[in-house]
Design an enzyme around this catalytic site. Sequence first.
Site: not given
Length: 228
Positions: A101-103, A105, A186
């Site tokens: 997961l992105d930072k 998220t 995104k």
Amino acid sequence: MRLDKYLCDCNLGTRSEVKALIKKGLIRVNAQIAKDPGMSVDETKDSVTYKDAVVAYSKYHYYVLNKPKGYVCSRRACEGKTVYELLPADLRDKLETVGRLDKDTEGILLFTDDGDLSHRLLSPKNHVPKTYDVLCEKDVSVEDLKHLSEGILIDDEMTLPAKAEYLDATNRIALTLSEGRFHQVKRMLQATCNKVVELKRISFGNLYLNDLNLPVGTGKEIECKEIE
Ligand code: URA
């Protein structure tokens, strides 16, 4: 297998720690106090106990975390706080994230040392659904919902069919994907001239954040069958 390996696999500690438990007489095999860390145990038949509690054999481990924002899915501390810091010390070096997961998220993040399961969960061929709660900068039109669900061109490749529906506002949607391309949510929203403001993964296969009862930043060990 050797008794010390059995105990390490079951997360009772490092080789030297489990040897110390054996030396202290805290481990029994079939009711007899074990004396030799190298003794052979059969994980399908023998009963192993630690301080009288059964130590059931598990070769692999599975952990689910409610990831907070601000943590990277990487072991490289130079990239900032890492999700591995949030794991119990005895699992930290053993497990790897299942995808990333992105930072910024939040939400469900799985960890395991079961490479086969990890591969099966991530392969788009297996259509394991992952649902995201997506707060968008602008309203999402009904037409955009249709585009998001039918497929969007990203890097010259269409996204697989997805499910997109409104949540409690027209700028907040639930998007269910069966693949995990880089920054996929995104980029899908960007392709509809919108922008993700907040992103949370609320389900992964059979696991639902609402059912897990995990405050943000906490996690728990789960069994393989809960994921399968
Ligand atoms: N899609 C994204 O864009 N970011 C995530 O963290 C997960 C899915």
